[in-house]
Design an enzyme around this catalytic site. Sequence first.
Site, PDB file in Angstrom:
ATOM      1  N   LEU A   1       0.833  -1.200   0.000  1.00 61.41           N
ATOM      2  CA  LEU A   1       0.000   0.000   0.000  1.00 61.41           C
ATOM      3  C   LEU A   1       0.866   1.249   0.000  1.00 61.41           C
ATOM      4  O   LEU A   1       1.706   1.439   0.883  1.00 61.41           O
ATOM      5  CB  LEU A   1      -0.913   0.019   1.235  1.00 61.41           C
ATOM      6  N   ILE A   2       0.654   2.084  -1.002  1.00 58.18           N
ATOM      7  CA  ILE A   2       1.175   3.442  -1.004  1.00 58.18           C
ATOM      8  C   ILE A   2      -0.024   4.350  -0.760  1.00 58.18           C
ATOM      9  O   ILE A   2      -1.013   4.293  -1.499  1.00 58.18           O
ATOM     10  CB  ILE A   2       1.854   3.809  -2.343  1.00 58.18           C
TER      11      ILE A   2
ATOM     12  N   GLN B   1       0.751   8.593  -4.145  1.00 57.99           N
ATOM     13  CA  GLN B   1       0.639   7.705  -5.300  1.00 57.99           C
ATOM     14  C   GLN B   1       1.039   8.401  -6.592  1.00 57.99           C
ATOM     15  O   GLN B   1       1.037   9.613  -6.687  1.00 57.99           O
ATOM     16  CB  GLN B   1      -0.793   7.158  -5.398  1.00 57.99           C
TER      17      GLN B   1
ATOM     18  N   GLU C   1       0.818 -12.863  -3.516  1.00 59.66           N
ATOM     19  CA  GLU C   1      -0.485 -13.401  -3.133  1.00 59.66           C
ATOM     20  C   GLU C   1      -1.606 -12.631  -3.824  1.00 59.66           C
ATOM     21  O   GLU C   1      -1.824 -11.451  -3.533  1.00 59.66           O
ATOM     22  CB  GLU C   1      -0.661 -13.313  -1.613  1.00 59.66           C
TER      23      GLU C   1
ATOM     24  N   ALA D   1       7.417   1.406  -7.039  1.00 59.28           N
ATOM     25  CA  ALA D   1       8.558   0.773  -7.702  1.00 59.28           C
ATOM     26  C   ALA D   1       9.788   0.791  -6.803  1.00 59.28           C
ATOM     27  O   ALA D   1      10.548  -0.184  -6.743  1.00 59.28           O
ATOM     28  CB  ALA D   1       8.853   1.482  -9.028  1.00 59.28           C
TER      29      ALA D   1
ATOM     30  N   GLN E   1       3.968   8.604  -7.913  1.00 56.96           N
ATOM     31  CA  GLN E   1       5.237   9.324  -7.784  1.00 56.96           C
ATOM     32  C   GLN E   1       6.437   8.372  -7.845  1.00 56.96           C
ATOM     33  O   GLN E   1       7.553   8.776  -7.584  1.00 56.96           O
ATOM     34  CB  GLN E   1       5.258  10.116  -6.468  1.00 56.96           C
ATOM     35  N   GLY E   2       6.185   7.097  -8.157  1.00 54.55           N
ATOM     36  CA  GLY E   2       7.265   6.129  -8.271  1.00 54.55           C
ATOM     37  C   GLY E   2       7.623   5.408  -6.989  1.00 54.55           C
ATOM     38  O   GLY E   2       8.567   4.608  -6.970  1.00 54.55           O
ATOM     39  N   HIS E   3       6.871   5.638  -5.915  1.00 52.62           N
ATOM     40  CA  HIS E   3       7.234   5.032  -4.630  1.00 52.62           C
ATOM     41  C   HIS E   3       7.002   3.518  -4.607  1.00 52.62           C
ATOM     42  O   HIS E   3       7.754   2.785  -3.965  1.00 52.62           O
ATOM     43  CB  HIS E   3       6.443   5.694  -3.498  1.00 52.62           C
TER      44      HIS E   3
END
Length: 412
Positions: free
Chosen positions: A235-236, A241, A269, A247, A243-245
């Site tokens: 979860l970001i 969201q 999962e 990845a 913004q590349g977080h």
Amino acid sequence: MAGMNILNNKLDAYKCTANEAIQLKLVRDESDVEDCKKTFYPEMTHQLFGEQESIFGYKDLTVQMFYSAAKLNTYINMKYSDKISKDKFFDSGISLPEADNVLATITKHVPPGFTSNLDDFLTSLADDADFKPFGAKLHSYTVHKDGTEREFEIYKTDIECPGFRAYHERLQTFILFYIDAASFIDVDDDRWHYYLLFEKYKSNGNPMYAIVGYMTVYNYYAYPEKIRPRISQVLILPPFQKQGHGAQLLQTFYNDCYTRSEVLDITVEDPSENFQRLRDFVDTNNCIKLRYFQTDYLYEGFSEDMVREAQDKLKLSKRQARRVYEILRLKVTDEKNKELFRRFRLEVKKRLNAPFQKNGRDFQKLERALQPEELSQTLGCMSTEQRITFLELSFEELMEHYRHVLDRISIT
């Protein structure tokens, strides 16, 4: 009949959509409480308020769930202009439903210690000043956004880290609003690992931290002496969201696995479509540097060399290595060359036509391709015409997904 319609209209005025009524906020200082730009909303609330995601019994309902940005001290309260009561419908002659107990529904999923007193919550913001992330720092990076440079750090921890158990109980409440079929994990199982992402910033010259997102990983045993880490929850939070977080978080977890000889390969999962897209992007970016994923080998088809190299160097499963191969094969295939694209299409459809697991998304595709009375049939019982229709639909959806991944790779 007219009277019943009037009554229904009056009752409808006391209904609202939970996704719009619940306001979430990560608060760094007091000014954030009144800043509407800091508010974000749930993506889903059916896990709390049922499939209709509606709340009954109030007009102009607002449910505030504020978290201090570092320690996640929590404030929960609700406001409304009117609440349904029998005296407002004294002439209806029917038994009225009671208003939903909104706070009870929400707070049974929230650990003790939250407050419904705003002053107490504002006082608790000072506690964030001495917050330090849990566990060991694995990675840091910067993001340039709106003309400013922002710093982020990723940590790995386990439930035995002092203070983390209580922190995780507060953190995991977010998954009810953002991860479908979410369930709280058994933290007493020591095979769970946690990867936490924070923004590091300064307030009055002092370093501070704010939670950005997290990932949970379960280490399954793989005979005879290996483990197979399975990504469970990722979860970001909405303010961070796109913004590349995601990845960065996934790649940091990968890098941690690369150095561990006991890791056989990495699984996920029941990945959502958004996470599968993220995973494909990161894995393709990594595989594009490998020998057997270069153009000449791609034209020869999927091979055991690809499987072995992807597993040995990147801990990828055979299934995921195959997806990456197809993405890169599409990348080097000129779609205007009918023969080249025909060969690629046939290879992908051959895989799709093989026996595969009938999960929820498979049946969503079936629902669009078949008549309702045909949905009870399994894929193995399809007629040739039905199977062709399904395969074509699956192929086109897969190509749309792959092109999205390749578009993102082209701009990174």
